[in-house]
Design a protein around this motif. Structure first.
Motif, PDB file in Angstrom:
ATOM      1  N   ALA A  60       0.830  -1.205   0.000  1.00 47.44           N
ATOM      2  CA  ALA A  60       0.000   0.000   0.000  1.00 47.44           C
ATOM      3  C   ALA A  60       0.858   1.245   0.000  1.00 47.44           C
ATOM      4  N   GLY A  61       0.236   2.329  -0.442  1.00 42.34           N
ATOM      5  CA  GLY A  61       0.889   3.620  -0.406  1.00 42.34           C
ATOM      6  C   GLY A  61      -0.099   4.694   0.004  1.00 42.34           C
ATOM      7  N   ILE A  62       0.430   5.880   0.188  1.00 39.11           N
ATOM      8  CA  ILE A  62      -0.404   7.000   0.584  1.00 39.11           C
ATOM      9  C   ILE A  62      -0.844   7.809  -0.627  1.00 39.11           C
ATOM     10  N   THR A  63      -0.009   7.823  -1.655  1.00 39.12           N
ATOM     11  CA  THR A  63      -0.279   8.640  -2.829  1.00 39.12           C
ATOM     12  C   THR A  63      -1.360   8.013  -3.699  1.00 39.12           C
ATOM     13  N   ARG A  64      -2.229   8.887  -4.206  1.00 40.30           N
ATOM     14  CA  ARG A  64      -3.234   8.448  -5.182  1.00 40.30           C
ATOM     15  C   ARG A  64      -2.699   8.748  -6.586  1.00 40.30           C
ATOM     16  N   HIS A  65      -2.450   7.685  -7.343  1.00 40.05           N
ATOM     17  CA  HIS A  65      -1.871   7.834  -8.676  1.00 40.05           C
ATOM     18  C   HIS A  65      -2.972   7.824  -9.727  1.00 40.05           C
ATOM     19  N   ALA A  66      -2.814   8.676 -10.725  1.00 38.68           N
ATOM     20  CA  ALA A  66      -3.740   8.655 -11.859  1.00 38.68           C
ATOM     21  C   ALA A  66      -3.256   7.700 -12.937  1.00 38.68           C
ATOM     22  N   ALA A  67      -1.963   7.597 -13.104  1.00 38.65           N
ATOM     23  CA  ALA A  67      -1.414   6.795 -14.190  1.00 38.65           C
ATOM     24  C   ALA A  67      -1.450   5.307 -13.844  1.00 38.65           C
ATOM     25  N   SER A  68      -1.894   4.505 -14.794  1.00 36.93           N
ATOM     26  CA  SER A  68      -1.958   3.064 -14.556  1.00 36.93           C
ATOM     27  C   SER A  68      -0.566   2.490 -14.325  1.00 36.93           C
ATOM     28  N   SER A  69       0.435   3.058 -14.984  1.00 41.25           N
ATOM     29  CA  SER A  69       1.791   2.549 -14.821  1.00 41.25           C
ATOM     30  C   SER A  69       2.256   2.688 -13.379  1.00 41.25           C
ATOM     31  N   LEU A  70       1.843   3.750 -12.711  1.00 45.71           N
ATOM     32  CA  LEU A  70       2.221   3.943 -11.312  1.00 45.71           C
ATOM     33  C   LEU A  70       1.423   3.044 -10.389  1.00 45.71           C
ATOM     34  N   ASN A  71       0.192   2.769 -10.742  1.00 45.83           N
ATOM     35  CA  ASN A  71      -0.619   1.863  -9.927  1.00 45.83           C
ATOM     36  C   ASN A  71      -0.173   0.419 -10.062  1.00 45.83           C
ATOM     37  N   ARG A  72       0.597   0.144 -11.076  1.00 44.13           N
ATOM     38  CA  ARG A  72       1.142  -1.204 -11.273  1.00 44.13           C
ATOM     39  C   ARG A  72       2.521  -1.368 -10.643  1.00 44.13           C
ATOM     40  N   LYS A  73       3.050  -0.305 -10.078  1.00 44.16           N
ATOM     41  CA  LYS A  73       4.350  -0.391  -9.417  1.00 44.16           C
ATOM     42  C   LYS A  73       4.165  -0.668  -7.931  1.00 44.16           C
ATOM     43  N   PRO A  74       5.181  -1.254  -7.277  1.00 42.26           N
ATOM     44  CA  PRO A  74       5.065  -1.456  -5.831  1.00 42.26           C
ATOM     45  C   PRO A  74       5.007  -0.126  -5.099  1.00 42.26           C
ATOM     46  N   GLN A  75       4.125  -0.056  -4.114  1.00 40.87           N
ATOM     47  CA  GLN A  75       3.985   1.120  -3.271  1.00 40.87           C
ATOM     48  C   GLN A  75       4.938   0.990  -2.074  1.00 40.87           C
ATOM     49  N   PRO A  76       5.110   2.024  -1.276  1.00 37.67           N
ATOM     50  CA  PRO A  76       6.187   1.996  -0.267  1.00 37.67           C
ATOM     51  C   PRO A  76       6.032   1.023   0.898  1.00 37.67           C
ATOM     52  N   TYR A  77       4.786   0.637   1.221  1.00 37.55           N
ATOM     53  CA  TYR A  77       4.586  -0.123   2.462  1.00 37.55           C
ATOM     54  C   TYR A  77       4.197  -1.570   2.187  1.00 37.55           C
ATOM     55  N   TRP A  78       4.768  -2.462   3.012  1.00 38.50           N
ATOM     56  CA  TRP A  78       4.574  -3.901   2.822  1.00 38.50           C
ATOM     57  C   TRP A  78       4.106  -4.560   4.116  1.00 38.50           C
ATOM     58  N   GLY A  79       3.288  -5.610   3.956  1.00 36.93           N
ATOM     59  CA  GLY A  79       2.993  -6.473   5.076  1.00 36.93           C
ATOM     60  C   GLY A  79       4.090  -7.508   5.232  1.00 36.93           C
ATOM     61  N   GLN A  80       3.906  -8.391   6.193  1.00 39.16           N
ATOM     62  CA  GLN A  80       4.934  -9.389   6.493  1.00 39.16           C
ATOM     63  C   GLN A  80       4.856 -10.593   5.565  1.00 39.16           C
ATOM     64  N   GLY A  81       3.761 -10.727   4.838  1.00 41.85           N
ATOM     65  CA  GLY A  81       3.600 -11.829   3.901  1.00 41.85           C
ATOM     66  C   GLY A  81       2.825 -12.985   4.493  1.00 41.85           C
ATOM     67  N   THR A  82       2.105 -13.686   3.639  1.00 42.51           N
ATOM     68  CA  THR A  82       1.371 -14.874   4.051  1.00 42.51           C
ATOM     69  C   THR A  82       1.568 -15.958   2.991  1.00 42.51           C
ATOM     70  N   GLN A  83       1.861 -17.160   3.439  1.00 42.33           N
ATOM     71  CA  GLN A  83       2.167 -18.259   2.526  1.00 42.33           C
ATOM     72  C   GLN A  83       0.894 -18.842   1.933  1.00 42.33           C
ATOM     73  N   VAL A  84       0.904 -18.996   0.629  1.00 43.10           N
ATOM     74  CA  VAL A  84      -0.161 -19.719  -0.077  1.00 43.10           C
ATOM     75  C   VAL A  84       0.487 -20.900  -0.777  1.00 43.10           C
ATOM     76  N   THR A  85       0.014 -22.088  -0.457  1.00 44.13           N
ATOM     77  CA  THR A  85       0.544 -23.301  -1.059  1.00 44.13           C
ATOM     78  C   THR A  85      -0.595 -24.042  -1.746  1.00 44.13           C
ATOM     79  N   VAL A  86      -0.410 -24.317  -3.027  1.00 45.40           N
ATOM     80  CA  VAL A  86      -1.417 -25.038  -3.806  1.00 45.40           C
ATOM     81  C   VAL A  86      -0.829 -26.394  -4.163  1.00 45.40           C
ATOM     82  N   ALA A  87      -1.364 -27.416  -3.542  1.00 49.35           N
ATOM     83  CA  ALA A  87      -0.820 -28.761  -3.749  1.00 49.35           C
ATOM     84  C   ALA A  87      -1.871 -29.783  -3.379  1.00 49.35           C
ATOM     85  N   SER A  88      -1.741 -30.946  -3.996  1.00 42.00           N
ATOM     86  CA  SER A  88      -2.656 -32.035  -3.660  1.00 42.00           C
ATOM     87  C   SER A  88      -1.991 -32.990  -2.679  1.00 42.00           C
TER      88      SER A  88
END
Length: 125
Positions: A97-125
């Motif tokens: 997430a970020g604080i800035t509101r971007h108009a350009a799609s290219s900027l909305n597709r870039k990573p924003q400054p803040y990150w969570g710690q991550g959560t594991q997703v495993t897809v397996a049988s």
């Protein structure tokens, strides 16, 4: 400050579904672009989906209509509903997430400054 906390990861069988949640517990009143990125072993972190405060969503090419991103601005939350999961979707998923509101799609597709710690997703049988 922005403090992102994810939940909802886990183990799922191919073809199954998962819903990831992320909330900002920080002191910022409102957020700009929010979204999800993922990182698989040996691969670069890539955009899964992002969404503007106005609700415009962007997806990685690999999503192919299987995932839906949504958010609640007042609650500072973002979700990722994943369906028809594949083994290649296995990765650590990060809320972003970020604080800035971007108009350009290219900027909305870039990573924003803040990150969570991550959560594991495993897809397996």
């Amino acid at each position: 400050q922005v403090q992102l906390v994810e939940s909802g990861g886990g183990l799922v069988q191919p073809g199954g579904s998962l819903r990831l949640s992320c909330v900002d517990s920080g002191t910022i009143l409102s957020l700009g672009t929010m979204g999800w990125w993922r990182e698989a072993p040996g691969k670069e972190r890539e955009l899964v989906a992002s969404i503007t405060s106005g609700g415009t969503a962007y997806y990685g090419d690999f999503v192919q209509g299987r995932f839906t991103v949504s958010r609640d601005n007042a609650r500072k939350m973002v979700w990722l509903q994943m369906t028809n999961l594949r083994p290649e979707d296995t990765a650590v998923y990060y809320c972003n997430a970020g604080i800035t509101r971007h108009a350009a799609s290219s900027l909305n597709r870039k990573p924003q400054p803040y990150w969570g710690q991550g959560t594991q997703v495993t897809v397996a049988s």
